[in-house]
Design a protein around this motif. Structure first.
Motif, PDB file in Angstrom:
ATOM      1  N   ALA A  25       0.831  -1.207   0.000  1.00 40.53           N
ATOM      2  CA  ALA A  25       0.000   0.000   0.000  1.00 40.53           C
ATOM      3  C   ALA A  25       0.868   1.260   0.000  1.00 40.53           C
ATOM      4  N   ALA A  26       1.968   1.236   0.752  1.00 42.80           N
ATOM      5  CA  ALA A  26       2.853   2.400   0.790  1.00 42.80           C
ATOM      6  C   ALA A  26       3.490   2.650  -0.576  1.00 42.80           C
ATOM      7  N   TYR A  29       0.813   4.099  -2.920  1.00 43.62           N
ATOM      8  CA  TYR A  29       0.554   5.506  -2.588  1.00 43.62           C
ATOM      9  C   TYR A  29       1.700   6.396  -3.070  1.00 43.62           C
ATOM     10  N   ARG A  30       2.913   5.926  -2.898  1.00 48.25           N
ATOM     11  CA  ARG A  30       4.072   6.722  -3.334  1.00 48.25           C
ATOM     12  C   ARG A  30       4.061   6.888  -4.852  1.00 48.25           C
ATOM     13  N   GLN A  32       1.445   6.863  -6.847  1.00 47.30           N
ATOM     14  CA  GLN A  32       0.388   7.801  -7.203  1.00 47.30           C
ATOM     15  C   GLN A  32       0.786   9.238  -6.886  1.00 47.30           C
ATOM     16  N   ALA A  33       1.443   9.439  -5.757  1.00 44.30           N
ATOM     17  CA  ALA A  33       1.887  10.783  -5.390  1.00 44.30           C
ATOM     18  C   ALA A  33       2.914  11.311  -6.384  1.00 44.30           C
ATOM     19  N   GLN A 174      -6.491  13.652  -1.788  1.00 40.85           N
ATOM     20  CA  GLN A 174      -5.445  12.825  -1.203  1.00 40.85           C
ATOM     21  C   GLN A 174      -5.991  11.957  -0.077  1.00 40.85           C
ATOM     22  N   ARG A 175      -6.903  12.543   0.708  1.00 37.11           N
ATOM     23  CA  ARG A 175      -7.496  11.768   1.798  1.00 37.11           C
ATOM     24  C   ARG A 175      -8.313  10.613   1.254  1.00 37.11           C
ATOM     25  N   VAL A 177      -7.790   9.037  -1.534  1.00 43.33           N
ATOM     26  CA  VAL A 177      -6.858   8.014  -2.023  1.00 43.33           C
ATOM     27  C   VAL A 177      -6.346   7.168  -0.869  1.00 43.33           C
ATOM     28  N   VAL A 178      -6.004   7.821   0.230  1.00 44.39           N
ATOM     29  CA  VAL A 178      -5.496   7.080   1.397  1.00 44.39           C
ATOM     30  C   VAL A 178      -6.561   6.138   1.939  1.00 44.39           C
ATOM     31  N   LEU A 181      -6.985   3.163  -0.404  1.00 46.55           N
ATOM     32  CA  LEU A 181      -5.890   2.200  -0.261  1.00 46.55           C
ATOM     33  C   LEU A 181      -6.032   1.408   1.033  1.00 46.55           C
TER      34      LEU A 181
END
Length: 245
Positions: A25-26, A29-30, A32-33, A174-175, A177-178, A181
């Protein structure tokens, strides 16, 4: 800590899965960021190139890599600012990685610059962005909590010493997306743990039955109730050895 074999095995597997899912997941997320940051820089570069060449945005085309469409937030785009001073404020933190990427894009398009500045600030700290956000929110009917909160400010000083400054709203979400995930990670984790629990139960059930049989034999010395071999081969051999004994 569970005392049973199945409990300890399930806990060990669950912890390993939790670690693996967390790392996955990390990484997602990275990625996507990083894609979002790259899109922001390309959008800013697109507007700076348009202003530097004195042409309309729609007529401008990248020769090597086309930019993505402008990212979310209020529709439309800011007018490019022209000035003689840097857009960065004293003490404001600059984004070195974004400046390097912007320099690479502009160099690919033969736009000569002597200095680049990329900063990110809250919209409320940038009067031009704040007024534009309020106007777009009112015209488009956006909810206040869905309006962008940050703006990326990119400035390029040309060879003649003048500055071009472009602003790009940083999209919200962003929230979301988090949370997405986390939800996906939790769902996959629970499914995998459930499947593994069923498998471990099937593996350890014959061993538990054999344990119960041995406890009963220790109390009664009765030869009745021998077990049929089942489960993994190691457990089957153990049951066969018990029946033979």
């Amino acid at each position: 800590w569970p005392r049973s074999l199945m409990g300890q095995m399930l806990l060990a597997v669950a912890l390993a899965l939790l670690l693996a899912q967390g790392i996955s997941a990390a990484l997602v997320y990275r990625a996507q960021a990083e894609r979002r940051e790259a899109a922001l820089i390309h959008t800013a570069a697109f507007r700076l190139l348009s202003a530097a060449r004195g042409s309309d945005d729609r007529m401008l085309r990248y020769r090597q890599r086309p930019p993505p469409p402008p990212l979310g937030g209020p529709r439309g785009s800011f007018r490019i600012e022209h000035g003689t001073g840097t857009p960065a404020r004293p003490g404001e933190r600059r984004d070195g990685d974004a400046e390097s990427e912007l320099a690479h894009i502009l160099a690919d398009q033969d736009v000569k610059t002597t200095e680049l500045v990329v900063v990110r600030r809250a919209i409320t700290d940038d009067p031009l962005s704040y007024r534009r956000s309020l106007r777009e929110t009112k015209l488009l009917g956006h909810k206040p909590d869905s309006a962008p909160q940050d703006v990326l400010v990119a400035g390029a000083r040309l060879a003649d010493g003048n500055w071009l400054v472009a602003r790009v709203f940083v999209p919200t979400g962003q929230r979301a997306v988090v949370l997405s995930l986390l939800g996906q990670t939790l769902f996959i984790y629970l499914v995998l743990v459930g499947v593994i629990a069923v498998i471990l139960r099937r593996i350890t059930r014959p061993l538990a039955a054999l344990t119960t049989r041995l406890e009963r034999f220790a109390e009664t010395r009765s030869l009745d109730g021998q077990l049929a071999p089942e489960g993994p081969s190691d457990v089957r051999r153990l049951i066969d050895a018990h029946n033979a004994m």
